[in-house]
Design an enzyme around this catalytic site. Sequence first.
Site, short mmCIF file in Angstrom:
data_model
loop_
_atom_site.label_atom_id
_atom_site.label_comp_id
_atom_site.label_asym_id
_atom_site.label_seq_id
_atom_site.Cartn_x
_atom_site.Cartn_y
_atom_site.Cartn_z
N ASP A 118 0.68 -1.80 0.03
CA ASP A 118 0.25 0.43 -0.01
C ASP A 118 0.98 1.25 0.16
OD1 ASP A 118 -2.09 -1.39 -0.32
OD2 ASP A 118 -2.72 -1.27 1.94
N ASP A 161 -6.75 -1.68 -4.24
CA ASP A 161 -7.98 -0.73 -3.66
C ASP A 161 -9.58 -0.64 -4.27
OD1 ASP A 161 -6.60 -2.79 -2.10
OD2 ASP A 161 -5.59 -1.24 -1.08
#
Length: 156
Positions: free
Chosen positions: A121, A135
Site C-alpha cells: 500500500d 483497492d
Amino acid sequence: MIKDLGEGNIITAFVIAVALIALDQAVKLIIVQNLSLHESIPIIKNIFHLTYIRNYGAAFGLLVNQRIFFIIITLAIILVLLYFYKLVQKSEIILQVAWGLGLGGAVGNLIDRIRLGYVIDFLDFRVWPVFNLADSAIVVAVSLFFYWGIILDGME
C-alpha cells in the site's frame, strides 16, 4: 440512459482489467524500489503522501496474518466475476467498466498476497488508512455496481 454496447465490447472489460493489473504492479514495484518500508514522501504536505507500507490484513488492517483466508476469498470473488462474464459481455458500458475494475483490482492484490504474503500500500491521504490502486479500483467497481443496480436499474 446508457446504451447497450453489445457482445463485441467485452474487450473493454478485459482491457481495463489487464491495464489495471499492469499499472498496479508497476507502481508497486516503483514504490518498493524507491522507498524504504514506512518511508513517506509528501506530495501535498499533510494532505497526500506516498507512504510505503505492507498490509498483512484486509482494509484498515483488519484480520492481520490471514493470508490463506484472503487468497481463498479473493479467488472466490474472481470466480464470481468470471461467472457473471456472460451477463457483462451483453450489458451496458457501466457494468463492463465495473467488471474490469473489480477483476483487475482483485487480481492485483492477489498477486501481492501470493508472491509476497502481504499487499503493498502507498496512497496516503493522512485521514484514511494507506491503500493502493487495486483497492481504489475495487471501491470504484463496487460503487458502479451499486449505482447501476440501485439507481439506473431502478429507473427502468
